[in-house]
Design a protein around this motif. Structure first.
Motif, PDB file in Angstrom:
ATOM      1  N   ILE A   1       0.853  -1.191   0.000  1.00 11.41           N
ATOM      2  CA  ILE A   1       0.000   0.000   0.000  1.00 11.41           C
ATOM      3  C   ILE A   1       0.890   1.243   0.000  1.00 11.41           C
ATOM      4  CG2 ILE A   1      -1.815   1.278   1.202  1.00 11.41           C
ATOM      5  CD1 ILE A   1      -2.749  -1.316   2.413  1.00 11.41           C
ATOM      6  N   GLY A   2       0.714   2.096  -1.008  1.00  7.91           N
ATOM      7  CA  GLY A   2       1.466   3.340  -1.104  1.00  7.91           C
ATOM      8  C   GLY A   2       0.598   4.523  -0.725  1.00  7.91           C
ATOM      9  N   TYR A   3       1.223   5.596  -0.263  1.00 13.08           N
ATOM     10  CA  TYR A   3       0.474   6.767   0.233  1.00 13.08           C
ATOM     11  C   TYR A   3       1.147   8.046  -0.236  1.00 13.08           C
ATOM     12  CZ  TYR A   3      -1.433  10.021   3.801  1.00 13.08           C
ATOM     13  OH  TYR A   3      -2.020  11.074   4.456  1.00 13.08           O
ATOM     14  N   VAL A   4       0.367   8.904  -0.890  1.00 16.70           N
ATOM     15  CA  VAL A   4       0.839  10.232  -1.285  1.00 16.70           C
ATOM     16  C   VAL A   4       0.003  11.253  -0.513  1.00 16.70           C
ATOM     17  CG1 VAL A   4       1.257  11.837  -3.183  1.00 16.70           C
ATOM     18  CG2 VAL A   4       1.372   9.376  -3.597  1.00 16.70           C
ATOM     19  N   PRO A   5       0.546  11.830   0.571  1.00 14.82           N
ATOM     20  CA  PRO A   5      -0.249  12.765   1.381  1.00 14.82           C
ATOM     21  C   PRO A   5      -0.459  14.098   0.675  1.00 14.82           C
ATOM     22  CG  PRO A   5       1.997  12.707   2.163  1.00 14.82           C
ATOM     23  CD  PRO A   5       1.898  11.654   1.099  1.00 14.82           C
ATOM     24  N   GLU A   6      -1.443  14.832   1.132  1.00 20.03           N
ATOM     25  CA  GLU A   6      -1.722  16.148   0.554  1.00 20.03           C
ATOM     26  C   GLU A   6      -0.518  17.075   0.701  1.00 20.03           C
ATOM     27  OE1 GLU A   6      -5.215  19.600   0.795  1.00 20.03           O
ATOM     28  OE2 GLU A   6      -5.071  18.054   2.338  1.00 20.03           O
ATOM     29  N   THR A   7       0.251  16.898   1.766  1.00 22.65           N
ATOM     30  CA  THR A   7       1.422  17.745   2.021  1.00 22.65           C
ATOM     31  C   THR A   7       2.643  17.333   1.193  1.00 22.65           C
ATOM     32  OG1 THR A   7       1.882  16.319   3.921  1.00 22.65           O
ATOM     33  CG2 THR A   7       0.751  18.392   4.353  1.00 22.65           C
ATOM     34  N   ARG A   8       2.521  16.233   0.430  1.00 20.40           N
ATOM     35  CA  ARG A   8       3.559  15.703  -0.473  1.00 20.40           C
ATOM     36  C   ARG A   8       4.741  15.121   0.265  1.00 20.40           C
ATOM     37  NH1 ARG A   8       2.210  20.952  -4.079  1.00 20.40           N
ATOM     38  NH2 ARG A   8       0.290  20.123  -4.985  1.00 20.40           N
ATOM     39  N   ASP A   9       5.275  15.833   1.267  1.00 18.55           N
ATOM     40  CA  ASP A   9       6.315  15.290   2.148  1.00 18.55           C
ATOM     41  C   ASP A   9       7.551  14.766   1.407  1.00 18.55           C
ATOM     42  OD1 ASP A   9       4.658  15.956   4.176  1.00 18.55           O
ATOM     43  OD2 ASP A   9       4.136  13.916   4.776  1.00 18.55           O
ATOM     44  N   VAL A  10       8.010  15.505   0.402  1.00 15.91           N
ATOM     45  CA  VAL A  10       9.297  15.156  -0.207  1.00 15.91           C
ATOM     46  C   VAL A  10      10.407  15.555   0.763  1.00 15.91           C
ATOM     47  CG1 VAL A  10       8.432  15.428  -2.561  1.00 15.91           C
ATOM     48  CG2 VAL A  10       9.456  17.383  -1.401  1.00 15.91           C
ATOM     49  N   PHE A  11      11.588  15.005   0.567  1.00 12.77           N
ATOM     50  CA  PHE A  11      12.732  15.362   1.402  1.00 12.77           C
ATOM     51  C   PHE A  11      13.421  16.570   0.773  1.00 12.77           C
ATOM     52  CE2 PHE A  11      11.922  10.934   2.334  1.00 12.77           C
ATOM     53  CZ  PHE A  11      11.976  10.915   3.716  1.00 12.77           C
ATOM     54  N   PRO A  12      13.237  17.768   1.339  1.00 10.26           N
ATOM     55  CA  PRO A  12      13.658  18.997   0.662  1.00 10.26           C
ATOM     56  C   PRO A  12      15.161  19.128   0.458  1.00 10.26           C
ATOM     57  CG  PRO A  12      12.967  19.460   2.918  1.00 10.26           C
ATOM     58  CD  PRO A  12      12.570  18.049   2.626  1.00 10.26           C
ATOM     59  N   ALA A  13      15.961  18.529   1.328  1.00 10.29           N
ATOM     60  CA  ALA A  13      17.414  18.669   1.217  1.00 10.29           C
ATOM     61  C   ALA A  13      18.033  17.650   0.259  1.00 10.29           C
ATOM     62  CB  ALA A  13      18.062  18.540   2.590  1.00 10.29           C
ATOM     63  N   LEU A  14      17.235  16.687  -0.217  1.00 12.44           N
ATOM     64  CA  LEU A  14      17.720  15.682  -1.161  1.00 12.44           C
ATOM     65  C   LEU A  14      17.315  16.059  -2.575  1.00 12.44           C
ATOM     66  CD1 LEU A  14      16.918  12.349   0.712  1.00 12.44           C
ATOM     67  CD2 LEU A  14      19.011  13.714   0.781  1.00 12.44           C
ATOM     68  N   THR A  15      18.099  15.627  -3.554  1.00 12.02           N
ATOM     69  CA  THR A  15      17.763  15.918  -4.943  1.00 12.02           C
ATOM     70  C   THR A  15      16.580  15.075  -5.386  1.00 12.02           C
ATOM     71  OG1 THR A  15      19.195  14.201  -5.858  1.00 12.02           O
ATOM     72  CG2 THR A  15      20.197  16.376  -5.434  1.00 12.02           C
ATOM     73  N   VAL A  16      16.059  15.409  -6.555  1.00 13.39           N
ATOM     74  CA  VAL A  16      14.975  14.626  -7.138  1.00 13.39           C
ATOM     75  C   VAL A  16      15.391  13.161  -7.270  1.00 13.39           C
ATOM     76  CG1 VAL A  16      13.688  14.220  -9.287  1.00 13.39           C
ATOM     77  CG2 VAL A  16      13.891  16.542  -8.365  1.00 13.39           C
ATOM     78  N   ARG A  17      16.567  12.930  -7.826  1.00 17.95           N
ATOM     79  CA  ARG A  17      17.039  11.551  -8.019  1.00 17.95           C
ATOM     80  C   ARG A  17      17.196  10.834  -6.680  1.00 17.95           C
ATOM     81  NH1 ARG A  17      21.782   8.629  -8.301  1.00 17.95           N
ATOM     82  NH2 ARG A  17      21.749   6.921  -9.827  1.00 17.95           N
TER      83      ARG A  17
END
Length: 230
Positions: free
Chosen positions: A78-94
């Motif tokens: 089960i995968g989850y994409v929250p409304e807040t997105r919660d990417v890791f801002p200090a890490l690059t896209v890759r």
């Protein structure tokens, strides 16, 4: 069936938010969850992922979810994409994509770049510097790198430009074609219409309507009582 929820209740502290949710989502099926703000939609998403205290019966492919830790639920597929997105801002896209990647995944970094060319162009950029639309694409791609068979996506089209929204919708359509089931939390049902998803409507912490999108569009009483404001 993929996910079966029966009489689910959930709380934030002493405040009860879900009051007996019943919902079934079949293998490969897309269900759009509509409702006013405060109706309990995001709480249901968090309950599925084990992020709030809940009671009742909730099973994914016959495995009981209530009481499981979030990481164990994720490992079930089960995968989850929250409304807040919660990417890791200090890490690059890759780096964000590699962090979410699971061995043997069907959704590789290469495929993420194919579906979202903007991510490849920004692969070396820190996620915190991305636009809101780019962060949404990254959050979705990172979740898919974990090779889920079911995804919960909270407001996937919120604040996106039309061309980005079309890319997100195309990605979700590809997932459906691969048999991935999904629960979309959408206020305007834009992506739901593109996917011909079934519609469930929440109000006061329970499901008040559940049926085809065509039936929902014809039901003026449901719209008036559980969706319209004012």
């Amino acid at each position: 069936m993929s996910l079966c929820i029966e009489n689910l209740r959930a709380w934030y502290g002493a405040a009860q938010v879900l009051h007996g949710v019943n919902l079934v989502i079949g293998e490969g099926e897309a269900v759009a969850l509509a409702g006013r703000n405060g109706s309990g939609r995001s709480t249901l998403a968090k309950a599925i992922m084990g992020l709030v205290r809940c009671e009742g019966d909730m099973r994914y492919r016959d495995v009981r979810l209530v009481g499981l830790r979030p990481y164990r639920i994720a490992r079930l597929g089960i995968g989850y994409v929250p409304e807040t997105r919660d990417v890791f801002p200090a890490l690059t896209v890759r780096e964000n994509l590699l962090l979410g990647e699971r061995k043997g995944t069907r959704f590789t970094t290469h495929e993420a770049y194919r579906l979202f060319p903007a991510l490849e162009a920004r692969a070396a950029v820190k996620a915190g510097l991305l636009s809101g639309g780019e962060q949404q694409m990254l959050a979705l791609a990172r979740t898919l790198a974990g090779d889920p068979s079911f995804v919960v996506i909270d407001e996937p089209g919120e604040g996106l430009a039309p061309h980005v929204l079309a890319q997100v919708a195309a990605c979700l359509k590809t997932l459906r074609e691969r048999g991935v089931a999904m629960l979309l939390i959408e206020e305007r049902l834009t992506i739901a219409r593109m996917l011909d998803a079934r519609v469930a409507v929440m109000g006061h912490g329970a499901i008040r309507f559940d049926g085809p999108i065509e039936a929902f569009a014809r039901d003026a009483q449901v719209m008036r009582e559980w969706l319209f404001v004012g």
